[in-house]
Write a protein that holds these residues in place. Structure first.
Motif, PDB file in Angstrom:
ATOM      1  N   UNK A  71       0.856  -1.178   0.000  1.00  0.00           N
ATOM      2  CA  UNK A  71       0.000   0.000   0.000  1.00  0.00           C
ATOM      3  C   UNK A  71       0.890   1.224   0.000  1.00  0.00           C
ATOM      4  N   UNK A  72       0.456   2.266  -0.694  1.00  0.00           N
ATOM      5  CA  UNK A  72       1.252   3.476  -0.778  1.00  0.00           C
ATOM      6  C   UNK A  72       0.408   4.720  -0.630  1.00  0.00           C
ATOM      7  N   UNK A  73       1.075   5.805  -0.264  1.00  0.00           N
ATOM      8  CA  UNK A  73       0.414   7.106  -0.148  1.00  0.00           C
ATOM      9  C   UNK A  73       1.315   8.145  -0.791  1.00  0.00           C
ATOM     10  N   UNK A  74       0.740   8.946  -1.682  1.00  0.00           N
ATOM     11  CA  UNK A  74       1.497  10.013  -2.328  1.00  0.00           C
ATOM     12  C   UNK A  74       0.626  11.258  -2.365  1.00  0.00           C
ATOM     13  N   UNK A  75       1.100  12.379  -1.842  1.00  0.00           N
ATOM     14  CA  UNK A  75       0.257  13.581  -1.766  1.00  0.00           C
ATOM     15  C   UNK A  75       0.106  14.253  -3.130  1.00  0.00           C
ATOM     16  N   UNK A  76      -1.101  14.247  -3.653  1.00  0.00           N
ATOM     17  CA  UNK A  76      -1.418  14.907  -4.926  1.00  0.00           C
ATOM     18  C   UNK A  76      -2.736  15.650  -4.737  1.00  0.00           C
TER      19      UNK A  76
END
Length: 554
Positions: A71-76
């Motif tokens: 699982x990943x999180x990237x601020x966009x």
């Protein structure tokens, strides 16, 4: 009466006993049918842990696999087009089969690996794998571009007497993101390609390999200004499918004032005409490994697309009067010393890598150092690996403010010749075991890609003639991303816990910075203009990503 009955029963018993004795004697004379012996699975320790003999053969087999969740999180914050996905997910399975037989020529080996995954989110759902046909997208309104399934024959090769044939990792590669979860750093990493190679052992620790590898998986498309839709350019009918023919304009004639008045379109789809040739010299010892590798590849285009050109020679400036035929286009180009629209050039890359084992820090510790340079070979240098390859232009991440040019080459619209891009990358990665159960990696890379001076400006001259998206030279062109030279910095660190053997639970953080080596670009996330000029511009974009993983190998 009783005595008579008793005597009769006694006689019957004697008769039965005698008959049984006779039958037993006869049975003893018959052949005895033995039970089929059971052949138990035997351990094949000569091939390593986990191998066993296939019953009835002298071939040793090992079956293994992997289950992974990520699982990943990237601020966009930008939600235009396909952007806006903050969370990403992936479930992956892997199955391996390794078969080995000892022969008079050495070990005969066949290795098979199949991977399948379900991936969700724009970042986790790989555009690269979809473009090369390994991933299959969902088509729903809320799923297109962010939900895909992935099935690939990751490995299928035979090794025998120094020969490797089949689908395997490229022999050009060295580090290949061994210490990373996301595999984000710049550097070549081609775990699956079709190849035929021969490796020769040359003394203690030394080996040399020559390989013929599949060229299709190491291509980045040519850059083209635009592909005009059907009907907007005379003679362009049927050419709107840019995946069959990818038109790139070439200016063939100019007016007295220097403005373009005749142009034709060259088909920049690269054909599979020559394999990539790879050579590698490697040394392995107790202290680590070192490798020097090189590759050469062809970069080719087709000829002029018939009746795809336009001309203003016989009409008022700026008006299109009719198509330029392929024959006329070829004749005009021949005056510049180019025999025809079809051309072939040759890209190349070199790479050096060093791995040092660091047991004096802790058992299992190591460090990788690697650098690569190439011309017309972005996938070999591995520039912008995280962004993705097999695309001529991409944003650093989804929702980025400007586009990176990632082409292997460009057709210069003034000269009509192939201009190769230049790129280099450098990467370092350190792995340290804090305890046998806890380990960390720190890693980073830097890379640049650039294009021949003047090629970028040449594209601006085709704007008024062919309806390109390229703006004219001037203030607007100064803030346009066409063929910008860019750089990219990537840095990250991870922490992984292995409470039991073959189980990893880890987290990784990544920083990604992409910038221009000169000038500024319009910020596409804030498309505001004043007098035709962009109000908001950028020359750098920074972002971060966090990824977690739970993985079991067996």
């Amino acid at each position: 009466m009783g005595r008579v009955a008793t005597a009769g029963l006694a006689g019957a018993a004697i008769a039965v006993t005698a008959a049984t004795a006779v039958d037993t004697a006869r049975a003893a004379d018959l052949p005895v049918r033995k039970a089929v012996p059971i052949e138990y699975v035997r351990v094949c320790s000569a091939s390593g842990a986990g191998f066993f003999y296939i019953p009835g053969t002298d071939t040793c087999l090992r079956v293994s696999g992997r289950a992974r969740f990520e699982a990943g999180y990237i601020p966009v914050q930008n939600r235009t087009n396909s952007a806006g996905d903050l969370s990403q997910y992936r479930g992956l399975l892997r199955m391996n089969v390794d078969a080995r037989t000892q022969t008079g020529y050495g070990t005969l080996r066949a290795f098979l690996r199949v991977e399948a995954a379900s991936r969700v989110g724009v970042t986790m759902a790989s555009g690269t794998q979809q473009r090369i046909g390994n991933a299959f997208p969902a088509t729903g309104q809320d799923a297109l571009g962010r939900v895909q399934n992935y099935v690939v024959t990751d490995k299928a090769f035979v090794q025998f007497a120094g020969l490797t044939a089949g689908r395997a990792a490229s022999f050009f590669d060295f580090y290949a993101h061994d210490y990373e979860l996301s595999g984000a750093t710049a550097g070549s990493d081609m775990p699956s390609t079709n190849l035929l190679a021969y490796t020769s052992k040359m003394g203690e620790g030394w080996s040399a390999t020559l390989a013929m590898e599949d060229p299709n998986l190491r291509k980045n498309p040519f850059y083209a200004a635009s592909a005009a839709p059907t009907g907007t350019i005379p003679g362009q009918s049927g050419l709107n499918n840019i995946f069959v023919t990818a038109p790139s304009p070439v200016i063939l004639g100019t007016n007295a004032n220097g403005t373009a008045n005749t142009a034709a379109f060259v088909d920049t789809v690269q054909r599979s005409r020559m394999p990539d040739f790879v050579g590698a010299l490697r040394y392995d010892a107790g202290w680590g490994s070192a490798q020097l590798s090189a590759a050469v590849k062809d970069v080719n285009i087709g000829g002029f697309i018939a009746n795809s050109g336009i001309s203003t020679l016989t009409a008022a400036p700026g008006s299109a009067t009719g198509p330029v035929g392929a024959g006329a286009a070829a004749a005009l180009l021949a005056a510049r010393g180019i025999a025809s629209g079809s051309q072939t050039d040759y890209g190349w890359a070199v790479q050096g890598g060093l791995k040092l084992n660091l047991p004096w820090l802790a058992s299992g510790d190591g460090i990788y150092l690697q650098g690569a340079y190439g011309e017309g070979a972005l996938v070999y240098t591995g520039y912008s690996f995280f962004t993705g390859y097999y695309s001529s232009q991409l944003t650093p991440v989804q929702g980025g403010p400007f586009v990176q040019a990632l082409a292997d080459a460009v057709i210069n619209p003034l000269t009509g010749r192939i201009d190769l891009s230049k790129s280099f990358t450098a990467a370092a990665s350190l792995l340290h075991y804090w305890t046998p159960e806890w380990r960390s990696a720190v890693f980073g890379s830097y890379g640049e890609v650039g294009f021949r001076r003047g090629t970028r400006e040449a594209f601006s001259l085709v704007n008024s003639l062919v309806g390109s998206t390229a703006p004219p030279i001037g203030a607007a062109f100064a803030s346009n991303p066409i063929l910008r030279d860019t750089y990219q910095i990537i840095a990250g660190a991870s922490l992984i816990w292995s409470p039991v053997k073959d189980l990893d639970i880890g987290i990784e953080g990544i920083y990604l910075g992409t910038g221009l080596l000169g000038g500024r670009d319009a910020d596409v996330t804030r498309p505001v203009t004043l007098n035709g000029l962009p109000v908001y511009t950028e020359n750098r974009y920074d972002t971060t990503q966090i990824r977690i993983r739970v993985q079991r190998d067996f």
